[in-house]
Motif scaffolding. Structure first.
Motif, short mmCIF file in Angstrom:
data_model
loop_
_atom_site.label_atom_id
_atom_site.label_comp_id
_atom_site.label_asym_id
_atom_site.label_seq_id
_atom_site.Cartn_x
_atom_site.Cartn_y
_atom_site.Cartn_z
N UNK A 147 0.84 -1.20 0.00
CA UNK A 147 0.00 0.00 0.00
C UNK A 147 0.87 1.24 0.00
N UNK A 148 1.41 1.58 -1.18
CA UNK A 148 2.33 2.70 -1.24
C UNK A 148 1.60 3.98 -1.61
N UNK A 149 0.85 4.50 -0.64
CA UNK A 149 0.09 5.72 -0.91
C UNK A 149 1.02 6.93 -0.91
N UNK A 150 0.58 7.98 -1.60
CA UNK A 150 1.32 9.25 -1.62
C UNK A 150 0.40 10.33 -1.07
N UNK A 207 7.86 16.91 0.03
CA UNK A 207 8.61 18.15 0.24
C UNK A 207 8.18 19.16 -0.82
N UNK A 208 8.53 20.44 -0.62
CA UNK A 208 8.31 21.41 -1.69
C UNK A 208 9.07 20.98 -2.94
N UNK A 209 8.61 21.31 -4.14
CA UNK A 209 7.44 22.16 -4.40
C UNK A 209 6.10 21.39 -4.50
N UNK A 210 6.16 20.06 -4.64
CA UNK A 210 4.92 19.32 -4.88
C UNK A 210 3.96 19.47 -3.69
N UNK A 211 4.53 19.41 -2.49
CA UNK A 211 3.72 19.58 -1.28
C UNK A 211 2.91 20.87 -1.34
#
Lengths: 414, 106
Positions: free
Chosen positions: A89-92, A98-102
């Motif tokens: 169960x490799x949820x994201x 981390x930034x910038x995606x966060x």
């Protein structure tokens, strides 16, 4: 390190024989002297062996703020709980980015819990609190956790997602499944139960997403907000990221408020003079809410992973090391909080606590949590002279969620 | 002593005497102007001392460093003149500066 039958003596056992990740420290409410000792003797402590592998414990308030604020060194990827993600169960989720995606993903969800939006929700939340409290069985012993804390937070979650109201108990169940496995935080949930539950969560929310897409009515619940933001408009096409963020929002709005809603009852019963202060002055409720959240610290830790070698407070932390910030310890740090072990509802600076974390991952829903608890206490005090604890609480087995499974009470109307 | 005018979201203004060498956040708090929480106590780590600097003064107030920038980035009501008041050191040159407070802190 195998966990021994009995917890070691907190004052005399060598530090290297103490497992600070042992979920029984919270389950048995035994954690205080262990972490007090770490803060005193070795506040940045390396534990070479544990069921979760080696890890650093950060135990002082200011050190936790420093780690929490430094995402350049202390990464939230791949996960923010002491146990690693399980391969099945490799949820994201944005709390574990981390930034910038966060930043992009959090910005899409943040408006739903902005105070203007909350003000619009307040009458609905209050009406639900009133209904729950007015239906409590006067004259009987009942479990506050089930009848009030879980009931209230589950209704709130259903409201935030505009989730089918009659199926709302699924939300709480999925939340428990998400954090309950032994590999993640020392709980007892089996993969046989956990994986199908989380897949059901994914399927249910995928269906809701598509139904709502057609509706397009400009709603302010979470799914519509995610759909309208260009950065998350296609989130449903990335199932593990979609599921991860849904779980994040469910867990974030569930365990935390639920356990603080129970903690307030317990804390006031353990501190009758504080309960008297509250009876004499309901204006203390907002400050008391912050104090309850500090006293409880419903999430005991957050974990980071060192992106490169760094010397921190004289200790050599290596690239890839797990760094666990023990929020519950930081909230008992006398160097940052006076009389930190005491529950005091009229503190001068009650918001200065660490339960929401600090830095870019600071709890997004903190104002919602405070509002729910404020309303709950306003309505309790309008009805009951005493919510009396009549038995011992039972606590959750976890090193992450600091919570209750039961608290027997009786209510005494005014 | 220099003075700074702090305007609450509801329009209520307060002209306060400020102490140079300490942060704008501490100056606002010590004058009991409502609208700043400063939960972290000045560590640039919570974002709850957000304010807007009046345009004529934004150059003097300086620019946000990357850490402050990342905290401001989480604010739904962020504008070009947004700053965290704990990151602004008050100086005598700020005599007469005007700042506005947001509708909410979060």
């Amino acid at each position: 390190m195998n966990q021994p039958q009995q917890l070691p003596d907190p004052l005399t056992a060598p530090l290297e024989q103490i497992d600070f990740s042992d979920p029984r420290l919270l389950e048995q409410d035994a954690w205080r002297p262990y972490f007090a000792r770490l803060r005193e003797e070795d506040p940045v402590h390396y534990q070479a062996e544990s069921p979760f592998g080696p890890f650093w414990s950060i135990t002082r308030f200011d050190d936790i703020v420093a780690v929490d604020s430094n995402y350049e060194v202390f990464s939230s990827e791949p996960t923010i709980i002491i146990g690693d993600l399980t391969d099945d169960m490799r949820v994201e989720q944005f709390i574990a980015m981390d930034p910038p995606k966060h930043d992009v993903q959090r910005r899409a969800a943040q408006p739903v819990v902005a105070p203007q939006n909350l003000a619009q929700m307040e009458p609905l939340i209050r009406s639900r609190v009133v209904e729950i409290l007015d239906n409590l069985p006067v004259g009987e012993t009942f479990n506050w956790v089930d009848d009030v804390s879980i009931n209230l937070t589950t209704q709130m979650l259903a409201t935030l997602f505009d989730f089918p109201f009659e199926e709302r108990s699924k939300l709480t169940y999925w939340s428990d499944m998400a954090t309950g496995s032994p590999e993640i935080a020392g709980g007892d949930t089996s993969p046989e139960e956990r994986i199908p539950a989380l897949m059901d969560c994914l399927e249910t929310f995928t269906r809701i997403w598509h139904e709502r897409k057609g509706r397009d009515d400009g709603g302010f619940e979470l799914i519509s907000l995610l759909q309208r933001d260009p950065n998350t408009a296609d989130l449903v096409d990335r199932p593990m990221e979609f599921l991860g963020n849904i779980i994040l929002l469910i867990v974030g709005g569930n365990d935390t408020t639920r356990n603080s809603a129970t903690a307030g009852i317990l804390a006031l019963n353990q501190n009758p003079a504080e309960y008297d202060k509250l009876r004499a002055n309901h204006g203390l409720i907002p400050g008391m809410v912050s104090e309850i959240i500090r006293w409880q610290t419903p999430l005991a830790h957050m974990r980071r992973t060192a992106k490169h070698d760094v010397i921190f407070q004289g200790k050599q932390i290596k690239q890839g090391d797990k760094v666990v910030m023990w929020y519950l310890s930081g909230n008992r740090d006398e160097s940052a909080i006076d009389n930190a072990d005491s529950f005091i509802i009229d503190r001068a600076n009650p918001r200065h606590h660490i339960s929401f974390g600090f830095g870019i991952h600071r709890c997004m829903g903190n104002r919602l949590a405070e509002m729910q608890l404020r309303i709950l206490w306003e309505e309790i005090m309008r009805r009951f002279s005493h919510v009396e604890v009549v038995g011992e609480p039972e606590r959750v087995k976890s090193n992450f969620v600091r919570g209750y499974t039961s608290l027997p009470v009786r209510v005494h109307p005014l | 002593m220099p003075t700074i005018t702090v305007i609450e979201h509801n329009g209520q203004d307060h002209t306060i005497e400020v102490q140079s060498g300490i942060s704008l956040m501490e100056n606002v708090l010590s004058n009991s102007v409502p609208g700043i929480d400063a939960d972290c106590g000045g560590a640039c780590a919570c974002g709850t001392c957000h304010c807007f600097i009046a345009e004529d003064w934004s150059e003097l107030a300086g620019t946000a460093d990357p850490m402050e920038e990342s905290m401001l980035g989480m604010r739904p009501d962020r504008t070009e003149t947004s700053r965290l008041s704990c990151q602004i050191q008050v100086s005598d040159a700020m005599d007469g500066m005007v700042i506005r407070l947001p509708e909410y802190q979060m």
